[in-house]
Design a protein around this motif. Structure first.
Motif, PDB file in Angstrom:
ATOM      1  N   MET A 119       0.847  -1.186   0.000  1.00 37.38           N
ATOM      2  CA  MET A 119       0.000   0.000   0.000  1.00 37.38           C
ATOM      3  C   MET A 119       0.885   1.239   0.000  1.00 37.38           C
ATOM      4  N   PRO A 120       0.912   2.002  -1.088  1.00 35.72           N
ATOM      5  CA  PRO A 120       1.780   3.183  -1.104  1.00 35.72           C
ATOM      6  C   PRO A 120       1.278   4.238  -0.130  1.00 35.72           C
ATOM      7  N   PRO A 121       2.134   4.782   0.717  1.00 34.14           N
ATOM      8  CA  PRO A 121       1.692   5.862   1.601  1.00 34.14           C
ATOM      9  C   PRO A 121       1.142   7.038   0.792  1.00 34.14           C
ATOM     10  N   LEU A 122       0.176   7.711   1.362  1.00 37.95           N
ATOM     11  CA  LEU A 122      -0.459   8.829   0.653  1.00 37.95           C
ATOM     12  C   LEU A 122       0.539   9.860   0.119  1.00 37.95           C
ATOM     13  N   PRO A 123       1.566  10.240   0.881  1.00 40.05           N
ATOM     14  CA  PRO A 123       2.487  11.249   0.343  1.00 40.05           C
ATOM     15  C   PRO A 123       3.175  10.815  -0.946  1.00 40.05           C
ATOM     16  N   TYR A 124       3.408   9.507  -1.116  1.00 40.91           N
ATOM     17  CA  TYR A 124       4.036   9.074  -2.364  1.00 40.91           C
ATOM     18  C   TYR A 124       3.100   9.303  -3.544  1.00 40.91           C
ATOM     19  N   LEU A 125       1.819   9.047  -3.341  1.00 41.08           N
ATOM     20  CA  LEU A 125       0.867   9.247  -4.433  1.00 41.08           C
ATOM     21  C   LEU A 125       0.825  10.703  -4.878  1.00 41.08           C
TER      22      LEU A 125
END
Length: 355
Positions: A119-125
């Protein structure tokens, strides 16, 4: 930049695989974990079993490696003291007391962090051009955990190698079932990417002695300039891992993929289309045939499926994340919708049972 580094990894289960590769290359690693795990690791180290190219199996003990390993609780480490932070826990675990505060400390320190989560952390998205992240919070156990992290200091590493803790074995033992490579995107800052490339080179050069011979071990770190390379894992997860969840119970990843190969090919292709719509190039992604061949060796249910049918009230929701991202671009898929529905139903049942 060259030499060895101090690395902090949150999560001692899957994290011990990357830790072992880093220790073999001479780096020092601190694992953040539960008290009973920390006590065991500080007393005995960690052990990782992995297959060799010749079909054999080798067990590597951290105590025999050139790097230094220690384990600690989340309140016992200073993120600013490390060249790189590895995030190797399951996404819902980051909301836990102590871990949440450590994530905030990582953000305040502006420490470069590499997520090794499905699950990519939100900041990466937020690093993906044109992707509005405001509507994605519902896919996360607690999106507020990630608020302190500046996207500039975060990158994503695809956790392609498959590993598990064998039942009945000590908590400090991990067994690798699929010895593929970690694929990580560069940071925005060159100085942080230089650390990744240093680690990549060190792991490439490291050797382990087997019967008197210096042997190259599998599971490497591969650094990519494209920020989309780690998203290649999405198609694998939604074709195999999440489709291990059935109304009757969990099934093996192999069966999820190969029981209806054309259905698997179709969902895999659709997820690739979602990634391309986000900006990925075809070369960033993995062909279905390569994944399907690897899935033949995955004879156990995914960790997500096992957790769901063991009563978990929260798991990583890559299925829901991709569904939401795709819907924002007018893309829907009936197979994914069915999968999301099954996961939702099982989570709701688990939460009712726990109430």
């Amino acid at each position: 930049m060259s030499g060895t580094h101090k690395i902090l990894i949150l999560g001692a289960s899957y994290g011990s695989l990357l830790a072992t590769k880093l220790l073999l290359a001479g780096n020092d690693v601190t694992l953040v974990c539960l008290p009973q795990e920390a006590e065991l690791i500080n007393r005995e180290g960690v052990r990782v079993r992995m297959p060799l190219k010749d079909g054999g199996m080798v067990e590597i003990a951290s105590r025999d490696l050139p790097g230094r390993l220690e384990a600690a609780g989340p309140g016992d480490v200073d993120p600013s003291a490390y060249a790189l932070i590895g995030l190797a826990m399951q996404e819902p675990q980051y909301r836990s007391p102590g871990v949440r505060e450590l994530v905030a400390a990582i953000g305040r320190a502006k420490a470069p962090a590499m997520s090794i989560m499905n699950m990519p952390p939100l900041p990466y998205l937020k690093r993906l051009p044109g992707l509005a992240t405001g509507g994605l919070e519902a896919a996360y156990a607690d999106p507020s955990v990630w608020a302190p992290i500046d996207p500039t200091y975060l990158t994503l590493c695809s956790p392609d190698p498959q590993a598990f803790r064998p039942q009945g074995e000590p908590l400090n033992l991990l067994q690798v079932s699929l010895p593929t490579n970690f694929k990580v995107s560069r940071f925005e800052k060159d100085e942080h990417t230089a650390v990744l490339r240093d680690l990549e080179a060190g792991i490439d050069a490291a050797r382990w002695t087997v019967d008197g011979d210096a042997v190259e071990l599998p599971v490497k770190l591969r650094v990519h300039d494209s920020i989309f390379v780690p998203l290649a894992k999405w198609a694998m997860l939604l074709t195999g891992n999440y489709r291990c969840v059935t109304p009757r119970g969990p099934r093996a990843i192999r069966d999820a993929v190969h029981s209806d190969i054309e259905a698997s090919r179709a969902i895999y292709a659709w997820v690739r289309e979602v990634c391309v719509a986000l900006g990925a190039a075809e070369r960033d992604l993995v062909p279905f045939e390569k994944y399907a061949a690897a899935a033949n060796g995955l004879t156990s249910p995914s960790s997500a499926a096992r957790a769901l049918f063991a009563g978990a009230k929260a798991i990583e929701r890559v299925d829901l994340l991709v569904q939401t991202i795709a819907a924002g671009r007018g893309m829907r898929n009936a197979t994914l919708d069915e999968t999301v529905g099954l996961v939702n139903e099982r989570l709701e049942l688990n939460r009712r049972d726990a109430a």
